[in-house]
Design a protein around this motif. Structure first.
Motif, PDB file in Angstrom:
ATOM      1  N   GLN A 332       0.841  -0.924  -0.294  1.00 23.07           N
ATOM      2  CA  GLN A 332       0.311   0.521   0.078  1.00 23.07           C
ATOM      3  C   GLN A 332       0.620   1.816  -0.077  1.00 23.07           C
ATOM      4  N   VAL A 349      -5.216   6.366  -0.995  1.00 20.27           N
ATOM      5  CA  VAL A 349      -4.540   4.465  -1.229  1.00 20.27           C
ATOM      6  C   VAL A 349      -4.449   4.225  -3.012  1.00 20.27           C
ATOM      7  N   ARG A 351      -1.527   1.624  -5.542  1.00 17.30           N
ATOM      8  CA  ARG A 351      -1.108  -0.081  -4.466  1.00 17.30           C
ATOM      9  C   ARG A 351       0.462   0.059  -5.266  1.00 17.30           C
TER      10      ARG A 351
END
Length: 587
Positions: A332, A349, A351
């Protein structure tokens, strides 16, 4: 550059190597500029096709494990190690400090008095490097080393390119911190002094404990009558708050991250504004190290954003003996805009291409962020999980770095297209720094209590030094021919430049950078401020506007890089402000 990417990872069954297979498409983000106006908020345009790609290059042997590193001049980097049995010698014993020459790759030992193992540091407003805190004990290689927990190690500005005559000054009897600090963090604040935050009073085996935690901050030179200042944030973030991350914001307040929490701290009043927690229970400070970075600040508003990547979602109530080196790290990244609107929206958020524990985030002069080092599984530290590999609490090193492009669309910001893969693991006690030459110096890794070459290869003590060289290192590069020794806040200055091939530039960026102090997956004090610049009609000079005040760039040394159409110059070192010793009050 902006990339749209998908990825498929395959972890080898022998748990010793990782391969990353990428199925990707790419598009380029470009901001066109008027011919005579260089707006430095733009990101880099593509490099010319003839330039080679990114390259790892081995540069030699450091002689000590470079678990901490900081650029102290255009040609020199200071490395620190613990007081261990390193091969580099000085005064009849192993060295645990060294100067690395960026021009020759030669290493010169430094005589260190106190144990700087797990210290922090920064440059202050007069240009001196100050290393703070450290380890309370000696090691077999240097059993008489003095306690480093209150250590202050000062490397004054060094004019000799090879470091001849340049030394480290210590006097632990008269010059020391007010509180013992092992695993602290430090930054240069707007008056040019250091703010030193947190840590532990002693060698804690894994978690920070209420009995040993340094739940205060202090300053160098001292403020508050030399008495450490309590800060509730550190109490709330126990037991996973070692090496807290902190950044100076453009309003002079301090953004702090520890465990999975964040605040804005007012130095003047001591007030703490509690901000949203990092999503999904991800913890990002030691012993669950992720990394964090203040994204580039751009005129006219210099709106601050912070990016946090990696770490772990292991609860901080789990006994370390129940944690495995195979526990997945977090992939994350969380990002927050520190305006009222951004704080209300909270963390966004995204990745990474792979999970990483102990990564490091490092500015690239064009505004991108390098994501490098770390492991896919495990946690930070040495020999404390139930199944260490050798002595390492982590496993499955990540050998391929990535680039993060802040201005790209969400979901398309991270790519490792064209980036090389090394065969050297960089796990616990490794470091990386951007150099004034424009490449990245990568060194260290030692998840052992001593120098150890008998454990599995990826967890051995590592003395090999590499550079990660961007493509522009192999292309004709622009040059800043001369720069003023000092630049004043809000002032304009003109610098002569050289642009290869006399082409009409489409995209010019001028970046003022603090290159930071690399230790334990964090670059203390690292900062990039884009400065607006106007190109002369004959393309032979730039008129540049310095940062408006010491909140945007705290007074002290900085490096100025020029990027033209994606190709970056070597840096010119400047002093921002007067160059006086801290605390500074007149700007």
């Amino acid at each position: 550059m902006v990339y749209k990417n998908e990825h498929l990872t395959e972890l080898n069954s022998d748990a010793s190597s990782v391969r990353c297979f990428r199925v990707t498409t790419a598009s380029v983000y470009m901001i066109s500029l008027l011919p005579l106006l260089a707006a430095s908020v733009a990101l880099a345009t593509p490099l010319e096709s003839r330039a080679p790609g990114w390259t790892f290059t081995e540069k030699g042997n450091s002689g000590i494990v470079a678990l901490e590193s900081i650029v102290v001049s255009p040609t020199l980097v200071v490395f620190f190690d613990r007081a261990s049995d390193d091969p580099l010698q000085i005064n009849g014993h192993s060295a645990w400090g060294a100067l690395w020459d960026l021009q020759t790759s030669k290493v010169t030992p430094l005589d260190v008095v106190t144990n700087g193992f797990c210290a922090s540091g920064a440059l202050i407003s007069n240009g001196s490097m100050v290393s703070v805190g450290g380890f309370p004990l000696g090691f077999p290689g240097n059993p008489t080393i003095e306690d480093g927990t209150m250590g202050l190690r000062i490397f004054e500005p060094c004019d000799d390119p090879a470091g001849v005559g340049c030394t480290l000054f210590e006097d632990p009897l008269t010059l020391h911190l007010a509180e013992r600090r092992y695993y602290p963090s430090s930054i240069r604040i707007p008056d040019g002094s250091l703010m030193i935050l947190g840590g532990s009073h002693n060698n804690v085996p894994f978690y920070n404990t209420i009995d040993e935690a340094a739940l205060t901050l202090e300053f160098f030179p001292p403020k508050d009558g030399g008495v450490p200042r309590p800060i509730d944030f550190l109490r709330r973030t126990l037991p996973a708050n070692l090496f807290p991350r902190q950044f100076v914001l453009p309003d002079g307040k301090i953004f702090m991250i520890a465990n999975n929490q964040s605040i804005i701290y007012d130095i003047e009043t001591g007030d703490e504004r509690i901000l949203p927690e990092i999503p999904n229970g991800i913890r990002v400070t030691n012993p669950f190290d992720g990394s964090a970075i203040l994204l580039p600040l751009s005129p006219p508003d210099f709106a601050p954003e912070v990016l946090v990547c990696g770490g772990s979602n292991i609860p901080d109530t789990v006994p370390v003996i129940e944690i495995s080196r195979h526990a997945p790290a977090s992939d994350q990244c969380s990002r927050i805009l520190l305006t009222e609107e951004g704080i209300k929206r909270g963390w966004v958020v995204e990745r990474m291409l792979e999970p990483r524990i102990m990564p490091e985030l490092v500015h690239v002069p064009n505004g991108q962020v390098l994501i490098i080092n770390g492991a896919r599984t495990g946690v930070t530290g040495i020999g404390s999980v139930k199944d260490p590999l050798g002595n390492s609490n982590a496993d499955h090193p990540v050998f391929t770095p990535s680039l993060y492009t802040p201005n790209a669309p969400l979901g398309s910001r991270i790519s490792n297209i064209g980036l090389p893969t090394t065969d050297i693991a960089r796990l616990y006690h490794s470091s990386v720094t951007l150099t004034p030459q424009g490449n990245f110096l990568v060194a260290g890794s030692n998840p052992n209590m001593e120098t150890n070459l008998t454990v599995p290869v990826n967890t051995r003590s590592e003395f090999r030094v590499e550079t990660l060289d961007p493509p522009f290192m192999f292309a004709p590069r622009p040059r800043i021919l001369n720069a003023p020794a000092k630049i004043g806040f809000g002032k304009q200055f003109t610098v002569p430049i050289s642009i290869p091939n006399n082409v009409q530039p489409r995209n010019i960026q001028v970046a003022l950078m603090d290159l930071g102090f690399s230790s334990h997956a964090f670059h203390s004090g690292a900062r990039l401020v884009f400065m607006s610049a106007q190109l002369s009609g004959d393309q032979r000079s730039l008129t540049v506007t310095a940062p408006p005040n010491p909140n945007v760039f705290p007074p002290g040394p900085g490096f100025v890089f020029l990027t033209v159409d994606g190709v970056t110059s070597e840096a010119q070192k400047v002093m921002v402000g007067t160059g006086a010793s801290p605390p500074q009050t007149n700007f």
